[in-house]
Write a protein that holds these residues in place. Structure first.
Motif, mmCIF file in Angstrom:
data_model
loop_
_atom_site.group_PDB
_atom_site.id
_atom_site.type_symbol
_atom_site.label_atom_id
_atom_site.label_comp_id
_atom_site.label_asym_id
_atom_site.label_seq_id
_atom_site.Cartn_x
_atom_site.Cartn_y
_atom_site.Cartn_z
ATOM 1 N N TYR A 14 0.878 -1.193 -0.050
ATOM 2 C CA TYR A 14 -0.227 -0.054 -0.065
ATOM 3 C C TYR A 14 0.990 1.109 -0.165
ATOM 4 N N ALA A 15 1.950 1.142 0.689
ATOM 5 C CA ALA A 15 2.941 2.356 0.853
ATOM 6 C C ALA A 15 3.544 2.700 -0.615
ATOM 7 N N ALA A 16 3.901 1.552 -1.211
ATOM 8 C CA ALA A 16 4.422 1.606 -2.441
ATOM 9 C C ALA A 16 3.392 2.271 -3.433
ATOM 10 N N GLY A 17 2.397 1.980 -3.254
ATOM 11 C CA GLY A 17 1.161 2.409 -4.346
ATOM 12 C C GLY A 17 0.800 3.805 -4.170
ATOM 13 N N LEU A 18 1.034 4.392 -3.077
ATOM 14 C CA LEU A 18 0.754 5.819 -2.797
ATOM 15 C C LEU A 18 1.288 6.653 -3.967
ATOM 16 N N PRO A 19 0.600 7.683 -4.411
ATOM 17 C CA PRO A 19 0.935 8.831 -5.457
ATOM 18 C C PRO A 19 2.154 9.803 -4.731
ATOM 19 N N GLU A 20 2.833 10.327 -5.597
ATOM 20 C CA GLU A 20 3.903 11.355 -5.134
ATOM 21 C C GLU A 20 3.166 12.538 -4.538
ATOM 22 N N THR A 21 1.876 12.906 -5.154
ATOM 23 C CA THR A 21 1.290 14.137 -4.701
ATOM 24 C C THR A 21 -0.423 13.685 -4.510
ATOM 25 N N PHE A 22 -1.064 14.559 -3.756
ATOM 26 C CA PHE A 22 -2.614 14.500 -3.949
ATOM 27 C C PHE A 22 -3.091 15.799 -3.561
ATOM 28 N N SER A 23 -4.475 16.006 -3.714
ATOM 29 C CA SER A 23 -4.994 17.302 -3.441
ATOM 30 C C SER A 23 -6.206 17.159 -2.506
ATOM 31 N N VAL A 24 -6.774 18.059 -1.956
ATOM 32 C CA VAL A 24 -7.793 18.242 -1.011
ATOM 33 C C VAL A 24 -8.945 19.213 -1.650
ATOM 34 N N GLU A 25 -10.014 19.159 -1.419
ATOM 35 C CA GLU A 25 -11.095 19.925 -1.764
ATOM 36 C C GLU A 25 -11.215 20.734 -0.259
ATOM 37 N N THR A 26 -10.947 22.232 -0.482
ATOM 38 C CA THR A 26 -11.412 22.808 0.808
ATOM 39 C C THR A 26 -12.746 23.784 0.778
ATOM 40 N N LYS A 27 -13.360 24.032 1.833
ATOM 41 C CA LYS A 27 -14.596 24.613 1.724
ATOM 42 C C LYS A 27 -14.283 26.237 1.927
ATOM 43 N N SER A 28 -15.325 26.913 1.403
ATOM 44 C CA SER A 28 -15.392 28.387 1.224
ATOM 45 C C SER A 28 -15.273 28.851 2.834
ATOM 46 N N THR A 29 -14.786 30.082 2.911
ATOM 47 C CA THR A 29 -14.611 30.526 4.300
ATOM 48 C C THR A 29 -15.126 31.907 4.301
ATOM 49 N N TRP A 30 -15.142 32.651 5.516
ATOM 50 C CA TRP A 30 -15.512 34.041 5.785
ATOM 51 C C TRP A 30 -14.080 34.505 6.615
#
Length: 373
Positions: free
Chosen positions: A237-253
């Motif tokens: 599983y560790a070997a199959g991890l990508p080099e990078t990933f992204s997250v989706e953030t919520k809007s803020t005030w």
């Protein structure tokens, strides 16, 4: 020479809380450019270039403890700020502001502020007993670059409660937004007072780039091995991890407010100061875009492990903070169109437990050069 250039380019964001709204005011040639009510007249252009250096001591939040950085000193932190404006009319100003911060002690640097907008003078004081009122709207440019960070194994896992941490590479949040604000003020002979308030809405997205470090990869593999009872599955599983990933953030005030004062001793010398409160919202993650290429022991198990791992990142990051900023400045005109100001700034703050921006001490000093064309 290189060090001298760094210092010269350094003392900048001193004015960051004040510069965001200081391009509002009286006719350019009748007032000091440090006056908080200053705006250019039609056809006039101004540039305010600041360079500063900051000293900071990190607080003792959970995030700082997990990084073994609680109470650590960060010095010097270089800051640069450029504020530009052009008078479209005597009441309407086009303006822009950009800030850059570089903290070599934690390997973090990048644009820390970016705005582009318009300021409109509703009342110029002629019919309001000298009171001036401005409204402004700025586009927030935090989405020009993605939020960049590195996922690492926490140096201090705090009994296993804080296994993974982020090392941020830049100061961008990856989001665009809109600032709306207002300022009112008045000049009594040589003294000017002003008050402002503004609110920002940022728009959530997935403009993030998180690198998985070797230490995080190894730790995740060990966690999966413990979860499944199989070391080979954890390693695969560790070997199959990508080099990078992204997250989706919520809007803020976010919002800020403050007061500013300025006293002009004579035509060439002035003394200014102020207080600004800033609320920095906590980030919240709606989704994690993480794909694992491993098929050991099977695709369904890998998907379940990934879903469980992603769930650890979802929700409120508890990384918001509030700032209470005190500023002072002394300025001198070198001629009608050129001015130099020396600044000092001290910031108190109150950070949430997982914020990496909380401090026990935060002080900055620097110089700003104002030019009007």
């Amino acid at each position: 020479m290189k060090k001298s250039l760094k210092i010269a380019v350094a003392a900048s964001v001193l004015a960051s809380p004040a510069l965001a709204v200081e391009t509002v005011g009286l006719p350019a040639k009748k007032v000091n450019m440090e006056n908080p009510l200053y705006i250019p007249t039609a056809g006039e252009f101004y540039s305010k270039t600041a360079a500063g250096v900051m000293y900071k001591e990190a607080d003792h939040s959970l995030a700082m403890q997990a990084k073994d950085h609680a109470g650590a000193t960060e010095w010097p932190i270089y800051r640069i700020y450029e504020n530009l404006g052009f008078g479209i009319t005597d009441r309407l100003t086009l303006r822009a502001a950009i800030a850059w911060t570089q903290d070599d002690d934690i390997g973090r640097k990048g644009m820390s502020e970016g705005r582009l907008g318009l300021n409109y003078r509703i009342f110029d004081g002629s019919a309001t007993d000298g009171f001036v009122w401005d409204m402004y709207a700025d586009a927030f440019l935090g989405g020009i670059s993605p939020m960049e960070a590195e996922l690492v194994a926490s140096p201090n896992m705090m009994g296993g409660t804080y296994p993974l941490s982020f090392n941020y590479d830049n100061y961008a949040n990856g989001r665009y937004g809109v600032w709306l604000g207002t300022q009112v003020g008045k000049t009594w002979n040589k003294f000017t007072a002003a008050a402002f308030a503004e609110v920002e809405r940022t728009f959530g997205n997935d403009n993030t780039e998180i690198t998985i470090s070797d230490s995080a990869r190894t730790l995740i593999g060990n966690m999966v091995a413990m979860q499944t009872g199989s070391a080979p599955v954890g390693a695969a599983y560790a070997a199959g991890l990508p080099e990078t990933f992204s997250v989706e953030t919520k809007s803020t005030w976010e919002y800020s407010a403050g007061i500013k004062g300025f006293y002009e001793f004579e035509s060439n010398w002035g003394l200014g100061g102020g207080f600004t409160y800033k609320h920095r919202s906590s980030n919240s993650i709606e989704a994690v875009n993480l794909e694992n290429s491993s098929v050991v022991p099977n695709a369904a198990t890998v998907a379940a492990i990934t879903s469980n791992l992603e769930g650890q990142f979802l929700g409120d990051l508890q990384d918001g903070w509030d700032e209470y900023i005190f500023t002072a400045a002394v300025s001198r005109k070198l001629c009608d169109n050129v001015q130099v100001a020396l600044y000092g700034e001290y910031t108190f703050d109150d950070a949430e437990p997982k914020s990496q921006n909380g401090t026990d001490v935060k002080v900055e000093g620097g110089v700003r050069v104002n030019v009007m064309f």
